[in-house]
Design a protein around this motif. Structure first.
Motif, PDB file in Angstrom:
ATOM      1  N   CYS A 108      96.363  86.611  37.329  1.00  0.00           N
ATOM      2  CA  CYS A 108      95.441  85.518  36.993  1.00  0.00           C
ATOM      3  C   CYS A 108      94.391  85.987  35.996  1.00  0.00           C
ATOM      4  N   PHE A 109      94.323  87.291  35.750  1.00  0.00           N
ATOM      5  CA  PHE A 109      93.342  87.879  34.853  1.00  0.00           C
ATOM      6  C   PHE A 109      93.867  87.782  33.424  1.00  0.00           C
ATOM      7  N   LYS A 110      93.897  86.540  32.891  1.00  0.00           N
ATOM      8  CA  LYS A 110      94.418  86.292  31.550  1.00  0.00           C
ATOM      9  C   LYS A 110      93.568  85.239  30.860  1.00  0.00           C
ATOM     10  N   CYS A 111      93.689  85.171  29.549  1.00  0.00           N
ATOM     11  CA  CYS A 111      92.908  84.235  28.739  1.00  0.00           C
ATOM     12  C   CYS A 111      93.277  82.804  29.101  1.00  0.00           C
ATOM     13  N   MET A 125      92.893  80.245  27.246  1.00  0.00           N
ATOM     14  CA  MET A 125      93.377  79.498  26.084  1.00  0.00           C
ATOM     15  C   MET A 125      94.756  79.963  25.632  1.00  0.00           C
ATOM     16  N   CYS A 126      94.934  81.268  25.441  1.00  0.00           N
ATOM     17  CA  CYS A 126      96.193  81.766  24.874  1.00  0.00           C
ATOM     18  C   CYS A 126      97.073  82.476  25.898  1.00  0.00           C
ATOM     19  N   ALA A 127      96.587  82.647  27.127  1.00  0.00           N
ATOM     20  CA  ALA A 127      97.332  83.256  28.234  1.00  0.00           C
ATOM     21  C   ALA A 127      97.668  84.730  28.006  1.00  0.00           C
ATOM     22  N   LYS A 128      96.950  85.418  27.110  1.00  0.00           N
ATOM     23  CA  LYS A 128      97.151  86.851  26.905  1.00  0.00           C
ATOM     24  C   LYS A 128      96.569  87.593  28.115  1.00  0.00           C
ATOM     25  N   MET A 129      97.316  88.590  28.615  1.00  0.00           N
ATOM     26  CA  MET A 129      96.827  89.393  29.729  1.00  0.00           C
ATOM     27  C   MET A 129      95.607  90.195  29.268  1.00  0.00           C
ATOM     28  N   LEU A 130      94.604  90.307  30.136  1.00  0.00           N
ATOM     29  CA  LEU A 130      93.342  90.933  29.774  1.00  0.00           C
ATOM     30  C   LEU A 130      93.117  92.219  30.549  1.00  0.00           C
ATOM     31  N   ASP A 131      92.200  93.032  30.043  1.00  0.00           N
ATOM     32  CA  ASP A 131      91.710  94.195  30.776  1.00  0.00           C
ATOM     33  C   ASP A 131      90.209  94.282  30.529  1.00  0.00           C
ATOM     34  N   TYR A 135      88.444  84.550  28.858  1.00  0.00           N
ATOM     35  CA  TYR A 135      88.992  84.423  27.512  1.00  0.00           C
ATOM     36  C   TYR A 135      89.234  85.816  26.963  1.00  0.00           C
ATOM     37  N   CYS A 136      90.168  85.918  26.015  1.00  0.00           N
ATOM     38  CA  CYS A 136      90.219  87.125  25.205  1.00  0.00           C
ATOM     39  C   CYS A 136      89.061  86.996  24.211  1.00  0.00           C
ATOM     40  N   LYS A 137      88.688  88.066  23.552  1.00  0.00           N
ATOM     41  CA  LYS A 137      87.512  88.014  22.674  1.00  0.00           C
ATOM     42  C   LYS A 137      87.718  87.064  21.492  1.00  0.00           C
ATOM     43  N   GLN A 138      88.957  86.981  20.972  1.00  0.00           N
ATOM     44  CA  GLN A 138      89.221  86.088  19.847  1.00  0.00           C
ATOM     45  C   GLN A 138      89.065  84.623  20.258  1.00  0.00           C
ATOM     46  N   CYS A 139      89.651  84.240  21.386  1.00  0.00           N
ATOM     47  CA  CYS A 139      89.561  82.844  21.836  1.00  0.00           C
ATOM     48  C   CYS A 139      88.129  82.491  22.236  1.00  0.00           C
ATOM     49  N   HIS A 140      87.401  83.429  22.833  1.00  0.00           N
ATOM     50  CA  HIS A 140      86.005  83.173  23.190  1.00  0.00           C
ATOM     51  C   HIS A 140      85.187  82.912  21.930  1.00  0.00           C
ATOM     52  N   GLY A 141      85.443  83.690  20.869  1.00  0.00           N
ATOM     53  CA  GLY A 141      84.746  83.466  19.607  1.00  0.00           C
ATOM     54  C   GLY A 141      85.070  82.116  19.000  1.00  0.00           C
ATOM     55  N   LYS A 142      86.330  81.685  19.091  1.00  0.00           N
ATOM     56  CA  LYS A 142      86.733  80.382  18.555  1.00  0.00           C
ATOM     57  C   LYS A 142      86.097  79.239  19.335  1.00  0.00           C
ATOM     58  N   LYS A 143      86.075  79.364  20.648  1.00  0.00           N
ATOM     59  CA  LYS A 143      85.614  78.288  21.512  1.00  0.00           C
ATOM     60  C   LYS A 143      84.094  78.228  21.627  1.00  0.00           C
ATOM     61  N   HIS A 144      83.437  79.384  21.756  1.00  0.00           N
ATOM     62  CA  HIS A 144      82.015  79.390  22.064  1.00  0.00           C
ATOM     63  C   HIS A 144      81.150  80.103  21.033  1.00  0.00           C
ATOM     64  N   GLY A 145      81.761  80.691  19.994  1.00  0.00           N
ATOM     65  CA  GLY A 145      80.988  81.418  18.990  1.00  0.00           C
ATOM     66  C   GLY A 145      80.420  80.490  17.939  1.00  0.00           C
ATOM     67  N   PRO A 146      79.642  81.032  17.004  1.00  0.00           N
ATOM     68  CA  PRO A 146      79.089  80.214  15.920  1.00  0.00           C
ATOM     69  C   PRO A 146      80.203  79.669  15.046  1.00  0.00           C
ATOM     70  N   LYS A 147      80.002  78.500  14.490  1.00  0.00           N
ATOM     71  CA  LYS A 147      81.022  77.833  13.691  1.00  0.00           C
ATOM     72  C   LYS A 147      80.683  77.941  12.214  1.00  0.00           C
ATOM     73  N   GLY A 148      81.709  77.942  11.383  1.00  0.00           N
ATOM     74  CA  GLY A 148      81.519  77.932   9.945  1.00  0.00           C
ATOM     75  C   GLY A 148      82.053  79.188   9.295  1.00  0.00           C
ATOM     76  N   HIS A 193      94.350  73.805  22.235  1.00  0.00           N
ATOM     77  CA  HIS A 193      93.700  74.155  23.494  1.00  0.00           C
ATOM     78  C   HIS A 193      92.550  73.198  23.796  1.00  0.00           C
ATOM     79  N   GLY A 194      92.421  72.126  23.054  1.00  0.00           N
ATOM     80  CA  GLY A 194      91.376  71.141  23.312  1.00  0.00           C
ATOM     81  C   GLY A 194      90.069  71.437  22.614  1.00  0.00           C
ATOM     82  N   ASN A 195      90.030  72.355  21.669  1.00  0.00           N
ATOM     83  CA  ASN A 195      88.793  72.693  20.986  1.00  0.00           C
ATOM     84  C   ASN A 195      88.737  71.943  19.665  1.00  0.00           C
ATOM     85  N   VAL A 196      87.958  70.868  19.606  1.00  0.00           N
ATOM     86  CA  VAL A 196      87.815  70.114  18.365  1.00  0.00           C
ATOM     87  C   VAL A 196      86.406  70.245  17.800  1.00  0.00           C
ATOM     88  N   GLU A 197      85.522  70.962  18.513  1.00  0.00           N
ATOM     89  CA  GLU A 197      84.151  71.104  18.047  1.00  0.00           C
ATOM     90  C   GLU A 197      84.043  71.916  16.772  1.00  0.00           C
TER      91      GLU A 197
END
Length: 180
Positions: free
Chosen positions: A34-37, A39-45, A57-70, A88-92
């Motif tokens: 269950c310890f996976k992203c 958004m992308c379901a990549k296994m995490l550590d 989240y993996c760091k890439q998906c966290h940046g896409k979803k919750h990081g600064p935009k632009g 993944h439902g991210n339209v922001e």
């Protein structure tokens, strides 16, 4: 007096997590699988996990979803990509200043850049051949300076009005001019 054992539940699947299978993040215990992203379901550590509450989240998906935009944000090349996360439902993060058309001479199968087309030739760009610059995905062979046709990379690329320039051509055309 009976001894009562506290059994933690995984926030993802809501099942008991035992000590030999626990992965710890944000003071919560997760199952190994269950310890996976989310958004992308990549296994995490411990080095690749980023959490938002108990959502992993993996760091890439966290940046896409919750990081600064632009353009220019995202903490490195891993977080910068053409993928906006719509699946993944991210339209922001949708940017509204994209060009709307690609003008290509006699090309028959033009694909707009926002639909995955190369801004230079108008043909579809697949992930295996994609080079990102000026906010778009380009074919490696199309990722060249417009005036001198020099091959570019992320350190030599400059863009203006959706066109690519090497630093030398950009300075000649758009840099300061005058007498010394």
């Amino acid at each position: 007096m009976p001894f009562k054992v506290q059994i933690d539940k995984c926030p993802v699947c809501d099942k008991a997590v035992y000590a030999n299978e626990a992965r710890l993040c944000a003071s919560e215990k997760f199952h190994k699988y269950c310890f996976k992203c989310s958004m992308c379901a990549k296994m995490l550590d411990s080095t690749t996990v980023a959490n938002h509450g108990v959502i992993l989240y993996c760091k890439q998906c966290h940046g896409k979803k919750h990081g600064p935009k632009g353009y220019g944000f995202g903490g490195g090349a891993g977080a910068l990509s053409m993928d906006q996360g719509e699946r993944h439902g991210n339209v922001e993060s949708e940017m509204g200043n994209k060009p709307t058309e690609v003008h290509v001479g006699a090309a028959t199968a033009c694909v707009k850049p926002e639909d995955g087309g190369c801004p230079r030739c108008g043909k579809r760009v697949y992930d295996a051949e994609k080079v990102i610059g000026a906010g778009w995905g380009w074919h490696k062979n199309c990722f060249r300076c417009k005036p001198c046709n020099k091959s570019l990379d992320s350190t030599t690329c400059t863009d203006k009005d959706g066109e690519l320039y090497c630093k030398s051509c950009y300075a000649k055309q758009f840099g300061p001019h005058g007498k010394i």
